[in-house]
Motif scaffolding. Sequence first.
Motif: not given
Length: 85
Positions: A18-23, A26-30, A74-76
Motif C-alpha cells: 500500500a505504501s508503494l501504491v500511495t507513494g 520513502d517515508q515509511m519504515g518496517c 488508510v494511507l490515502v
Amino acid sequence: MSNFLTWIVLGGIAGWLASLVTGRNDQMGCMANIIAGVIGAFVGGWIMSFVGGAAFTGFNLTSLLVAFVGAVVVLVLLNWVMGRR
C-alpha cells in the motif's frame, strides 16, 4: 501466538504494498508498514462487510487483498488529512 504472527506478517506485506501504491514508501519504515497493514486489515474487513465480500480469514491471498485494500484506504486518508496528494 500464530494468529498474532499472521497479522504481523500479512500486515507488513499489505502495508508495504500500500505504501508503494500511495507513494509513501520513502517515508515509511518496517514498523509503519506493519501498523498500516494491521489497521488496513480491520478497515478492509469493515469495508468488505458492507459489500458482502470475505474478511480477514488467516494467512491466504484473500486476507492479503483485504488488508491491502484497507491499508490503501488508510494511507490515502492519511495523505488527505496531512495535506499531501
